[in-house]
Design a protein around this motif. Structure first.
Motif, PDB file in Angstrom:
ATOM      1  N   ALA A 116       2.046   1.858  -3.439  1.00 38.17           N
ATOM      2  CA  ALA A 116       1.172   2.537  -4.397  1.00 38.17           C
ATOM      3  C   ALA A 116       0.950   4.038  -4.068  1.00 38.17           C
ATOM      4  N   LYS A 117       1.021   4.374  -2.654  1.00 40.71           N
ATOM      5  CA  LYS A 117       0.998   5.763  -2.561  1.00 40.71           C
ATOM      6  C   LYS A 117       2.322   6.380  -2.916  1.00 40.71           C
TER       7      LYS A 117
ATOM      8  N   ALA B 207      -0.821   6.952  -6.390  1.00 43.46           N
ATOM      9  CA  ALA B 207      -2.213   6.482  -6.347  1.00 43.46           C
ATOM     10  C   ALA B 207      -2.883   7.097  -5.524  1.00 43.46           C
TER      11      ALA B 207
ATOM     12  N   ARG C 268      -7.995   4.444  -5.957  1.00 48.31           N
ATOM     13  CA  ARG C 268      -7.108   3.711  -6.851  1.00 48.31           C
ATOM     14  C   ARG C 268      -6.392   2.524  -6.381  1.00 48.31           C
ATOM     15  N   THR C 269      -5.841   2.861  -5.078  1.00 47.82           N
ATOM     16  CA  THR C 269      -5.099   2.056  -4.290  1.00 47.82           C
ATOM     17  C   THR C 269      -6.032   0.690  -3.837  1.00 47.82           C
TER      18      THR C 269
ATOM     19  N   LEU D 182       0.989  -1.178   0.010  1.00 46.55           N
ATOM     20  CA  LEU D 182       0.122   0.099   0.035  1.00 46.55           C
ATOM     21  C   LEU D 182       0.867   1.248  -0.101  1.00 46.55           C
TER      22      LEU D 182
ATOM     23  N   VAL E 155      -4.661  -2.304  -5.643  1.00 45.36           N
ATOM     24  CA  VAL E 155      -3.659  -2.999  -4.888  1.00 45.36           C
ATOM     25  C   VAL E 155      -4.407  -3.681  -3.750  1.00 45.36           C
ATOM     26  N   THR E 156      -5.446  -3.357  -3.058  1.00 47.83           N
ATOM     27  CA  THR E 156      -6.097  -3.998  -2.114  1.00 47.83           C
ATOM     28  C   THR E 156      -6.765  -5.343  -2.709  1.00 47.83           C
TER      29      THR E 156
END
Lengths: 300, 317
Positions: free
Chosen positions: B217-218, B222, B226-227, B214, B231-232
């Protein structure tokens, strides 16, 4: 599903302040912005919590009101609780139903926890190829809908004369693939060094299970107990099929009978619903933390 | 058969537990193997006796007709299944069940996923309160909540009082006596009862996600939404698959709500397949053979949908 929703995500992305945009701003501004960003989350959670709690509040309040008041949407506690209890016990064997439900739920839970934890531990600790295959077969039972086994079970229990018996309700609920899986998954985090040490100390396999495994897996047992007790306490279709006399009926059956007549006493109905819900709610609230831990432990 | 063994522990860990017994290794391993079987037998026998055996018996019953002691094999054998094709009530209950499945399950799972993600945020306050409140409906039995909803949605009940009082409705709606609204009430009830349950599974899954993904992604710029989706959600795939299968399974077996909340009405338009099966088996003139055929349709639906879902889940993963 993911393919469809990604465009939505990126479209929304443009409208939201992203961390990259805010990087150059001062820290105070950024934390304020991130606090604002949390507002929709809190609104959504508040709505969900209110929607979840309101019917429960309605149930509790209505148990203290007259049938008339319930239909007039009185949302304040009334003074009709004892009268509702009287009208409930007058028409139904309330104590008997509570007792039947309690005995069935407690016996099912205790037996299911023993049988399934022993099996889950066995599948993990003593695993061999043959046992893994057996596990795969047992897991398929998870896919069998109860409806597909109900008629033969009914005939089977009728043949051995177990109509109206607690055992007819308890026996099919003891061994479930879900619980075995839950215990097998958590047995994976049980260190093999401890097993070896215990074996060198001369502990029997059963003693290792009872004295070492069971105490360390308390959270898993709590999760399994919550799940099994709730399922057993709340079971409706099968008890309704196999428990035929009024004396044998359980709480959900009693509640279902309350709407059989032309006139329903909604105050008494809501009181019965409240009485049936209290045990499971109390157990959940007491074991909540362990329940979450147990589920998480099994997932990892 | 790699899919059947369902084990992920690397093989190298296994010899360790046998090492201390190496001298007389063979017999002790063998003894342990036998003890292991002893641990499994009670559970396995119960599952065979209470699930697999009745399942095969149901197949045989579904090929028979008649009552009580006078059950004979049907001629032709598939007669009960043939009868299904021309049974309009069966088709209606199947249609109802599919409607519940297609509308309720996606709404519930997406809501549960969003709630779980919100609850998993580190900065969230009152976490325990939100989680308890949203899960609490699961502690209420299906019969009990059916009665609460039946009361709230009765003709002169709370929902009508509020909607008429606020001015959204001119006249009270007969929620449980009209097809569309009766189905609607069942769907609302199901959402209320099961969303928190699925949320707990997602929460458990979220806690095993590596936070560094996470963070990455940050860093890549993102945003939270979007994350979440990119991603999740992909990392939660096994858990999503589990909840999809559990909910599908549960919805195909719906009984308590249909029986207690709407009593299948009006004229069977909210009745589920399991409810129809119950009516055929244990009301008026029982017809076990025909009911068993319906139970096999439910069984096949559950199995086929689970297989499809597993394949889709695997391919994406």
């Amino acid at each position: 599903m993911a393919d469809m929703t990604v465009p939505t995500g990126s479209a929304l992305l443009d409208t939201l302040p992203s961390p990259a945009n805010g990087q150059r701003r001062r820290k105070r501004r950024r934390s304020a912005a991130s606090r604002w960003r949390q507002v929709p989350g809190y609104v959504f959670l508040s709505l969900a919590a209110a929607a979840s709690l309101f019917p429960l509040y309605f149930m509790v309040v209505s148990a203290t009101n007259t049938s008339r008041d319930v239909l007039d949407s009185r949302l304040l506690p009334g003074s009709n609780l004892l009268a509702n209890l009287e009208s409930l016990t007058a028409g139904q064997n309330l104590v008997g139903a509570l007792r039947n439900s309690a005995i069935i739920a407690v016996l099912t839970t205790v037996l299911a926890l023993i049988v399934c934890s022993v099996a889950g531990y066995g599948f993990e600790v003593f695993h061999t190829k043959a046992k893994d295959r057996l596990m795969a077969v047992l897991l398929m039972a998870m896919m069998i809908p109860f409806a597909a086994t109900m008629i033969p079970l009914f005939q089977m229990f009728a043949e051995v004369g177990l109509f109206n018996s607690w055992w007819a309700v308890i026996l099919p609920a003891i061994s479930t693939p879900f619980l075995i899986l839950l215990f097998r998954q958590s047995a994976r985090s049980f260190p093999h060094e401890i097993l070896d040490a215990a074996r060198i100390d001369g502990l029997s396999e059963l003693a290792i299970f009872v004295r070492i495994f069971m105490p360390t897996m308390r959270a898993t047992y709590a999760a399994a107990a919550v799940i099994t007790f709730m399922a057993a306490w709340n079971n409706f279709m099968w008890p309704k099929v196999i428990l035929l006399t009024p004396d044998a009926q359980t709480m959900p059956m009693l509640i279902s009978n309350l709407i059989a007549g032309y006139v329903t006493d909604y105050g008494a109905l809501m009181l019965a619903v409240l009485l049936a819900s209290l045990p499971t709610m109390v157990i959940f609230l007491l074991l909540q933390r362990a329940f979450a831990e147990g589920i998480t432990g099994a997932v990892k | 058969m790699p899919t059947l063994t369902a084990r992920e522990r690397p093989a190298k860990e296994r010899p360790a537990k046998q090492r201390p017994t190496k001298r007389s290794g063979f017999t002790i391993t063998r003894k342990q193997n036998l003890i292991g079987w002893g641990f499994l037998i009670p559970a396995a026998l119960l599952i065979f006796a209470m699930s697999f055996l009745p399942m095969f018996q149901a197949l045989i019953i579904s090929l028979r007709t008649g009552r009580g002691a006078n059950m004979n094999f049907a001629d032709p054998l598939w007669m009960n299944y043939e009868r299904l094709l021309s049974d309009s009530v069966f088709k209606l209950t199947m249609q109802n069940t599919v409607i519940y499945l297609v509308i309720q399950v996606p709404i519930m799972l997406i809501t549960a996923l969003v709630l779980a993600n919100l609850l998993n945020s580190r900065r969230l306050r009152l976490k325990g309160f939100w989680r308890t409140a949203i899960f609490l409906p699961c502690a209420v039995s299906l019969v009990s909540y059916s009665m609460v909803f039946r009361t709230m949605f009765s003709n002169d009940g709370l929902v009508n009082d509020v909607l008429v009082g606020v001015g959204i409705l001119d006249t009270p709606v007969h929620w449980l006596n009209e097809t569309g609204t009766a189905r609607f009430v069942i769907i609302v009830g199901l959402l209320w009862r099961w969303t928190g349950y699925n949320m707990v599974f997602y929460l458990a899954g979220l806690q095993s996600i590596d936070p560094s993904t996470l963070e990455a992604a940050k860093v890549d710029g993102a945003g939270p939404i979007r994350t979440f989706w990119s991603v999740t959600v992909p990392q939660l795939r096994p858990m999503i698959l589990l909840t999809v299968i559990m909910s599908t399974n549960g919805t195909l077996q719906l009984f308590d709500e249909s029986f207690n909340l709407t009593n299948g009405g009006p004229s069977n338009t909210s009745m589920t397949m399991s409810h129809y099966l119950y009516e055929l088996s244990f009301r008026n003139a029982p017809n076990f053979g025909y009911a068993a055929a319906i139970s096999y349709v439910i069984l096949i639906l559950v199995a086929v949908l689970a297989l499809i879902q597993m394949r889709v889940g695997d391919r994406r993963g």
